[in-house]
Every structure is written in structure tokens, then in C-alpha cells.
Design a protein around this motif. Structure first.
Motif, PDB file in Angstrom:
ATOM      1  N   UNK A  27      -3.489   7.778  -6.575  1.00  0.00           N
ATOM      2  CA  UNK A  27      -3.478   7.277  -7.903  1.00  0.00           C
ATOM      3  C   UNK A  27      -3.590   5.718  -8.066  1.00  0.00           C
ATOM      4  N   UNK A  28      -3.013   4.873  -6.873  1.00  0.00           N
ATOM      5  CA  UNK A  28      -3.123   3.561  -7.681  1.00  0.00           C
ATOM      6  C   UNK A  28      -4.408   2.881  -6.750  1.00  0.00           C
ATOM      7  N   UNK A  59      -1.595   0.399   0.381  1.00  0.00           N
ATOM      8  CA  UNK A  59      -0.538  -0.203   1.520  1.00  0.00           C
ATOM      9  C   UNK A  59       0.600  -0.368   0.928  1.00  0.00           C
ATOM     10  N   UNK A  60       0.373  -1.019   0.047  1.00  0.00           N
ATOM     11  CA  UNK A  60       1.244  -1.750  -0.979  1.00  0.00           C
ATOM     12  C   UNK A  60       2.607  -0.931  -1.628  1.00  0.00           C
ATOM     13  N   UNK A  61       1.499  -0.349  -2.628  1.00  0.00           N
ATOM     14  CA  UNK A  61       2.426   0.478  -3.089  1.00  0.00           C
ATOM     15  C   UNK A  61       3.054   1.708  -2.278  1.00  0.00           C
ATOM     16  N   UNK A  62       2.696   1.859  -1.019  1.00  0.00           N
ATOM     17  CA  UNK A  62       3.506   3.350  -0.371  1.00  0.00           C
ATOM     18  C   UNK A  62       4.743   2.660   0.797  1.00  0.00           C
ATOM     19  N   UNK A  63       4.469   1.347   0.687  1.00  0.00           N
ATOM     20  CA  UNK A  63       5.309   0.435   1.436  1.00  0.00           C
ATOM     21  C   UNK A  63       6.160  -0.019   0.712  1.00  0.00           C
ATOM     22  N   UNK A  64       5.849  -0.109  -1.111  1.00  0.00           N
ATOM     23  CA  UNK A  64       7.130  -0.343  -2.153  1.00  0.00           C
ATOM     24  C   UNK A  64       7.799   0.810  -2.065  1.00  0.00           C
TER      25      UNK A  64
END
Length: 103
Positions: A27-28, A59-64
Motif C-alpha cells: 500500500x505504501x 522496507x521502512x514501513x515493513x520494518x517499523x
């Protein structure tokens, strides 16, 4: 053969959080889920491809998300992967069911 400008990896503990992270990542940013591997109940690796900016964002979204749930093992982005690296990560026709679910 699809060549990706970048490849991202996200390793989590647990299948459920990896699916939630994958959904948010899709989605991001404009990314493709290359593969979703489950080694056992605990270790899940999510591999994505796309342009560098999109992969970094995803990756930033998923890692967060994984970190907030104490499920993040590691994450990383490979910018401009070599041709052989791209071939290594090519999507399989019979990919894991999770990859088919979230696309």
C-alpha cells in the motif's frame, strides 16, 4: 526476465506479522513481492523488488511494523543489484501461498 532497480529483504518472527507488513508495504510503495519464505513457525523472509525509492519506503514501513510488534529480525536494501543477483531472486511460478495472497 524482470530486472529490479533494488531488492529489499525483511526478516520477521511469525507469519501473521509478515503478512501485515507485506500488506502495508504494498500500500505504501510501488513494489513487487518476489518471494515470501517461511523456514519454520518463527522465521519468515519477505523479498521485494522495485525502484530504489519504492523499495526503501516499503522496507521502512515493513520494518517499523515488525519492530512495533517485537518481530523484526533484520532488514536491508540492495540498490542496483547485479544481473546474477536479480536472477537469483526471480519470482517462481509456484511461489509460496502468502505471495499469491497479498498480490
Amino acid at each position: 526476465m524482470m530486472l529490479y532497480g533494488a531488492i529489499g529483504l525483511l526478516e520477521t518472527i511469525g507469519v501473521a506479522i509478515s503478512i501485515i507488513a507485506a500488506d502495508a508495504m504494498l500500500k505504501a510503495a510501488d513494489i513487487t513481492i518476489i518471494k515470501h519464505e517461511t523456514r519454520d513457525v518463527a522465521l519468515v523472509t519477505l523479498m521485494i523488488g522495485g525502484d530504489l525509492s519504492s523499495v526503501r519506503t516499503a522496507i521502512e514501513v515493513g520494518a517499523t511494523i515488525a519492530k512495533k510488534n517485537d518481530s523484526l529480525l533484520t532488514s536491508g536494501v540492495m540498490p542496483n543489484p547485479d544481473l546474477e543477483t536479480n536472477q537469483f531472486f526471480q519470482k517462481e511460478v509456484n511461489s509460496r501461498w502468502v505471495s499469491q495472497l497479498v498480490q
